[in-house]
Structures are given as C-alpha cells and as structure tokens.
Design an enzyme around this catalytic site. Structure first.
Site, PDB file in Angstrom:
ATOM      1  N   GLY A 135      -5.663 -10.576   0.828  1.00 34.24           N
ATOM      2  CA  GLY A 135      -5.858 -10.929  -0.583  1.00 34.24           C
ATOM      3  C   GLY A 135      -7.295 -11.299  -0.852  1.00 34.24           C
ATOM      4  O   GLY A 135      -8.059 -11.632   0.069  1.00 34.24           O
ATOM      5  N   CYS A 139      -5.179 -10.546   7.714  1.00 37.96           N
ATOM      6  CA  CYS A 139      -6.387 -11.052   7.049  1.00 37.96           C
ATOM      7  C   CYS A 139      -6.079 -12.390   6.357  1.00 37.96           C
ATOM      8  O   CYS A 139      -5.919 -13.399   7.021  1.00 37.96           O
ATOM      9  CB  CYS A 139      -6.928 -10.003   6.076  1.00 37.96           C
ATOM     10  SG  CYS A 139      -8.657 -10.260   5.618  1.00 37.96           S
ATOM     11  N   TYR A 140      -5.956 -12.423   5.031  1.00 37.84           N
ATOM     12  CA  TYR A 140      -5.593 -13.661   4.342  1.00 37.84           C
ATOM     13  C   TYR A 140      -4.310 -14.234   4.938  1.00 37.84           C
ATOM     14  O   TYR A 140      -4.170 -15.454   5.102  1.00 37.84           O
ATOM     15  CB  TYR A 140      -5.418 -13.392   2.850  1.00 37.84           C
ATOM     16  CG  TYR A 140      -5.090 -14.622   2.021  1.00 37.84           C
ATOM     17  CD1 TYR A 140      -6.084 -15.289   1.314  1.00 37.84           C
ATOM     18  CD2 TYR A 140      -3.782 -15.111   1.943  1.00 37.84           C
ATOM     19  CE1 TYR A 140      -5.783 -16.419   0.550  1.00 37.84           C
ATOM     20  CE2 TYR A 140      -3.472 -16.233   1.194  1.00 37.84           C
ATOM     21  CZ  TYR A 140      -4.479 -16.885   0.497  1.00 37.84           C
ATOM     22  OH  TYR A 140      -4.181 -17.992  -0.247  1.00 37.84           O
ATOM     23  N   HIS A 189      -7.482  -5.007   9.337  1.00 38.18           N
ATOM     24  CA  HIS A 189      -6.425  -4.285   8.618  1.00 38.18           C
ATOM     25  C   HIS A 189      -5.913  -3.131   9.468  1.00 38.18           C
ATOM     26  O   HIS A 189      -6.591  -2.110   9.611  1.00 38.18           O
ATOM     27  CB  HIS A 189      -6.957  -3.751   7.277  1.00 38.18           C
ATOM     28  CG  HIS A 189      -7.196  -4.817   6.263  1.00 38.18           C
ATOM     29  ND1 HIS A 189      -6.206  -5.266   5.415  1.00 38.18           N
ATOM     30  CD2 HIS A 189      -8.305  -5.541   5.977  1.00 38.18           C
ATOM     31  CE1 HIS A 189      -6.697  -6.217   4.637  1.00 38.18           C
ATOM     32  NE2 HIS A 189      -7.965  -6.408   4.963  1.00 38.18           N
ATOM     33  N   GLU A 229      -3.468  -1.175   8.719  1.00 39.90           N
ATOM     34  CA  GLU A 229      -2.850  -0.147   7.892  1.00 39.90           C
ATOM     35  C   GLU A 229      -3.807   0.958   7.467  1.00 39.90           C
ATOM     36  O   GLU A 229      -3.374   2.034   7.036  1.00 39.90           O
ATOM     37  CB  GLU A 229      -2.207  -0.782   6.643  1.00 39.90           C
ATOM     38  CG  GLU A 229      -3.181  -1.409   5.646  1.00 39.90           C
ATOM     39  CD  GLU A 229      -3.551  -2.849   5.976  1.00 39.90           C
ATOM     40  OE1 GLU A 229      -4.021  -3.556   5.070  1.00 39.90           O
ATOM     41  OE2 GLU A 229      -3.374  -3.265   7.133  1.00 39.90           O
ATOM     42  N   ASP A 251       6.896  14.346 -10.039  1.00 41.41           N
ATOM     43  CA  ASP A 251       7.828  13.245 -10.308  1.00 41.41           C
ATOM     44  C   ASP A 251       8.994  13.686 -11.192  1.00 41.41           C
ATOM     45  O   ASP A 251      10.162  13.404 -10.899  1.00 41.41           O
ATOM     46  CB  ASP A 251       7.093  12.073 -10.961  1.00 41.41           C
ATOM     47  CG  ASP A 251       5.953  11.560 -10.101  1.00 41.41           C
ATOM     48  OD1 ASP A 251       5.954  11.851  -8.887  1.00 41.41           O
ATOM     49  OD2 ASP A 251       5.056  10.889 -10.638  1.00 41.41           O
ATOM     50  N   LYS A 269       4.660   8.215  -3.662  1.00 33.75           N
ATOM     51  CA  LYS A 269       4.474   9.634  -3.958  1.00 33.75           C
ATOM     52  C   LYS A 269       4.775  10.522  -2.755  1.00 33.75           C
ATOM     53  O   LYS A 269       5.409  11.575  -2.901  1.00 33.75           O
ATOM     54  CB  LYS A 269       3.050   9.869  -4.440  1.00 33.75           C
ATOM     55  CG  LYS A 269       2.725  11.323  -4.746  1.00 33.75           C
ATOM     56  CD  LYS A 269       3.399  11.821  -6.012  1.00 33.75           C
ATOM     57  CE  LYS A 269       2.621  11.366  -7.220  1.00 33.75           C
ATOM     58  NZ  LYS A 269       3.125  11.966  -8.476  1.00 33.75           N
TER      59      LYS A 269
END
Length: 509
Positions: free
Chosen positions: A55, A82-83, A169, A171, A227, A365
């Site tokens: 964050g 992280c945060y 991170h 990810e 979509d 998506k």
C-alpha cells in the site's frame, strides 16, 4: 460448490489485483477485500489463508488505514507483502525504520541459513522487485529473518512457519522466482489443491443463471467484444432462446464485423439493429470529437431502447461486468475515495425496469478469455483487441463520411492482416489506423495526388491506463505502408505514432 479460497486484504497497492491473478493461475479462487473490513466472528472453512497487500501509506504515519487485528487470530497462514510485512512487524512488536528515500526497482536477495518454505527455490543473488519507503529493522519475537537485501530484511518467517513477511513484490514478473514463492505459500503452506477452473466456473454458473432468471427473457447488448461475447455465450449455454442478443450496427464498425457477428452467433436469438444511416446522418458535418461521442452515445441508447421495447417479456439485462470493475468500486479508505462505480451500461433509461445479471463479475480478463475458449468461441473473438465504443468515428478525425470510413476500413484491415501474419496479435494490446484530416501532395505513376494521411498506432498495455508504443519491425511497417498506399484510394501518406500514454492517449480522439 464452495471452492478453497484465499482472501487478500487490500491496503491500496497498485499490484493487489496482480497478486489475485497469480493465485488464480494456480487454480485457487481468490477474493480481494478492503483492509478496513472488520474481521468476522468466524472465518469460513474454505478460506485457506490470508494475504496482506502492499500500500502507499506508511505504517508509521497518520494516514495508515485502520486494521482489525482480529484478522490475525484465526490461525490461518498469513503472507504480508511490503506494507503487509511492515504491519505484521509493527503489530508483533518488531522495530521499523524509515529510509531517507524510497527503494524502487530491482534488487538482489540472499536467503539465510533457515529461510523457511517460501524461499526453498531461492539462492543468493536472485532478483526481486522492491517498492517501499519503510522497512523492518528488527523482526518481532517469534519470527526469524528469512532473507536480506542490501542491508535490509527482505523476508521474515514465524517460528511455526505459518506467517510470512516479504519486503519485495513476488507477484510482478521482475521477481524471477515470484510465482514459485506464491505457489509455495498457496499450495505448500495453505494446502490449497486448486479446483478453480474454467470448466467448474461454467458448470456452476449455468446452474446459478437458470435458478436466478427462471423462465424470464434476458437481454444482452452484444458489441462483439470479449466481455459481452463471453457473457452471451455463457447465458446461451444456460438458458438458450430465453436470451436475446441485441447488436447495433451503427455504420462505424470495422470491415467484416457485422458479418462475423451474424456467423458466430447464428444459433442465438440475435437482433441486428441496422442503424448505419441514422448514425451517419446525425454525424454529418460534425468534426468536434466530444460532439461525436455524445451524438453516438445518445443515439445508441435510443436504438437499443427501441429494440428492447419490442421484447415486453424481458425482465433481465445481462452485463459483462468483470472483477476489476467490482473491486475498483470499493475503497480501502471508505466511500469518499471510491474510484468508480462498476455498472458498465451507462445511460439506459430507468423506466426499462430490468434487473441486472452479471455472470462474469468474479473474473479477471484473462479468465474471461479462458472461459470463452471453453465455451467454444472463436480465437478471433476471444483474443479480440479492445475497440472503442464510438467505433471508427474516433479514428476518423474530422468529419465522418461514408467515403472516409471506406478508406479507413480498408487501411485498418491491411494493418490487422499484417499484424496477424507477423504473429503479433496476442502480444499487442491495440493496433489500428487513424485517418487524419490532412492532405499532402504525392506522386502515383505519372500523376500528382493530393490525398489524406493515415497513421498507424500500436501499443503495449496492461489495462489501458498507461501504454507504450510498440517497436514494430521496419520491414513490417514498410509492408503496411506500401499496401495501404497502393490498395486504398484516398490515402497517399502513412506515418507511425511513437508516442506513449501519458502524455498521449491511445486513441487519437
């Protein structure tokens, strides 16, 4: 069926959605919740673990969002990123430090002698991605250091190896072994087996849609995009001819789009509203881009409403709302900071009194594409590039006329053909042609020409918020330019747009 699930408590990181996508890539369902949510009395049995995201705030600052510490009392595995790591350290009695500047970018880590299960695949010198200001100077009691980087603690692990903190991170793709680390937490520590698949999604939602709508008629506004097409395919699988798809041919579509819709959805109850003359008539003499958009938007609503009123037994309106739309309408700091509301059919008249059905609201998506493939949609439909709502009107700069649209369609087709032939369709976010209201002198054969200029645009992007221009090979650009000038009457000059967003936008209008 209740899927094994991970919950992410979102503290506002730009990468939170990416954590969820990485977890779901492992076949494990994942939900994102605001960090300000109070902890429940009992955590559902299917929740296998918790992730505390990064964050922008400082754990030590006055703007740190409130957090209910009871989230940490359920005994489930916890991963702080992280945060999230800094918060775990603070709440556990560790010591935090503030750097003189933020560390943002690539770093190298070195696991300790007892790094714990998350760092099993790491060796000294492995690359990670940092983005932080605060850091942990001393881990809390009951924890040990798992990894270090440039003099700071890069990872920590509890003595029972159930709670973990990462200063970097995992990810993002820049962390070279990040996926393995996330898998070690999700499957190794949490014990999630991975039962979230396109097939299971389709099976469950077919049953849910049938139970929801009963024998009612459902309307779906079919644009041909990913979509709306997947929404239509899923509903058709569930309720067959109770679904009516309305496709508005506004005369501003690319070459072959109407025919491809008729062909691919030929077994559906498909209404094609042929309104090209109405749209082009309303746009006659209009050059201002905002006026174009307003005219097209208002007329689209009127045409859609006229077709919907022909279906008096309709009770539902299907929308292709996705999970990012849903979570972006929920703020980590309360209603005042809400990014946007998520309903994506704007301007429809309130007196239609249709209830919403949003079968894709749990999906990202990439998951929508996987479901579309499993439902049997064509690769061209599933991997279709984003296309603007106002269509070619915002790529036909200046007045929109049938003659100029004809030239733009032909040039756009050539670019799409060449991009496909080069095998670049799935690596480019968007590639298209804009027709400029600029005439220049040229020579074709022995004759002087005074025709319009076209510009080719191709960009890389994740979500359309930012974009970088694609470094297309010169020989590919040369082929596209040569074909456009030789094959398209009215264009005698081709340029390539090498501006990024920001400061430019993806579309020209």
């Amino acid at each position: 069926m209740q899927h094994q699930t991970l919950w992410i408590l979102d503290f506002g990181s730009q990468f939170t959605q990416l954590i969820a996508r990485r977890v779901r890539e492992l076949g494990v369902y994942c939900e994102i919740r605001p960090c300000t949510d109070p902890a429940p009395e009992h955590l559902p049995d299917q929740v296998m673990g918790l992730v505390l995201s990064g964050g922008p705030a400082s754990v030590l600052g006055p703007d740190a969002p409130p957090f209910d510490e009871r989230w940490l009392s359920f005994g489930r595995p916890v991963l702080g990123v992280c945060y999230g790591m800094q918060l775990l350290a603070k709440l556990g009695g560790g010591r935090l430090g503030r750097g003189t500047s933020r560390e943002y970018g690539l770093a190298r880590i070195e696991p300790t002698d007892r790094p714990g299960p998350l760092f099993a695949d790491f060796v000294a010198g492995d690359q990670v991605w940092m983005s932080h200001g605060d850091h942990v100077d001393e881990v809390p009691p009951g924890f040990r250091v798992a990894a270090r980087s440039s003099g700071i603690i890069a990872g920590m692990v509890s003595d029972d190896e159930r709670t973990f903190g990462l200063q970097f991170h995992p990810e993002v793709t820049h962390t070279t072994k990040g996926r393995e680390l996330i898998a070690a937490f999700v499957k190794g520590v949490c014990g999630a087996v991975g039962d979230w698949t396109p097939g299971s999604f389709i099976e469950e939602h077919v049953a849910a849609i049938r139970a929801l709508v009963g024998t009612d008629t459902v309307i779906c506004g079919l644009s041909g995009g990913v979509d709306s097409s997947v929404t239509a395919a899923l509903l058709h699988r569930a309720i067959g001819d109770q679904l009516v798809c309305i496709f508005v041919d506004n005369g501003l579509l690319r070459e072959g789009e109407v025919q491809s819709i008729r062909e691919e959805f030929r077994e559906y109850r498909l209404v094609v509203a042929e309104a090209a003359d109405r749209f082009l008539g309303a746009l006659a003499g209009v050059s201002d881009p905002e006026r174009k958009r307003k005219i097209i938007g208002e007329l689209f609503v009127r045409v859609f409403e006229e077709e919907a009123h022909q279906l008096p037994d309709a009770r539902w309106l299907a929308q292709g709302t996705l999970y990012p739309d849903v979570i972006e309408s929920t703020s980590v700091r309360g209603p005042s900071a809400t990014i946007k509301s998520h309903h994506n059919v704007g301007g429809l008249p309130e007196d239609m009194k249709l209830k919403l059905v949003e079968p894709l609201r749990e999906l990202f998506k990439d998951e929508v594409r996987a479901v579309g493939t499993a439902l049997g949609l064509s690769d061209a439909r599933v991997w279709r590039q984003p296309f603007p709502g106002p269509g070619l009107a915002v790529r036909c700069l200046g007045e929109v006329t049938e003659e100029r649209l004809r030239a733009l369609r032909a040039a756009d087709r050539i670019v799409r053909e060449e991009i496909a032939a080069a095998g670049l369709e799935r690596t480019i976010w968007q590639s298209f042609v804009a027709l400029l209201p600029v005439r220049s002198v040229g020579v074709m054969g022995d004759e002087r020409t005074y025709d319009e200029a076209a510009v080719i645009r191709a960009v890389h992007s994740q979500d359309g918020m930012t974009a970088d221009w694609v470094h297309l090979p010169y020989d590919l650009l040369g082929r596209m330019s040569t074909r456009i000038i030789n094959e398209v009457r009215g264009i005698n000059r081709v340029a390539y747009d090498i501006s990024s967003k920001p400061p430019a936008t993806i579309e020209w209008e």
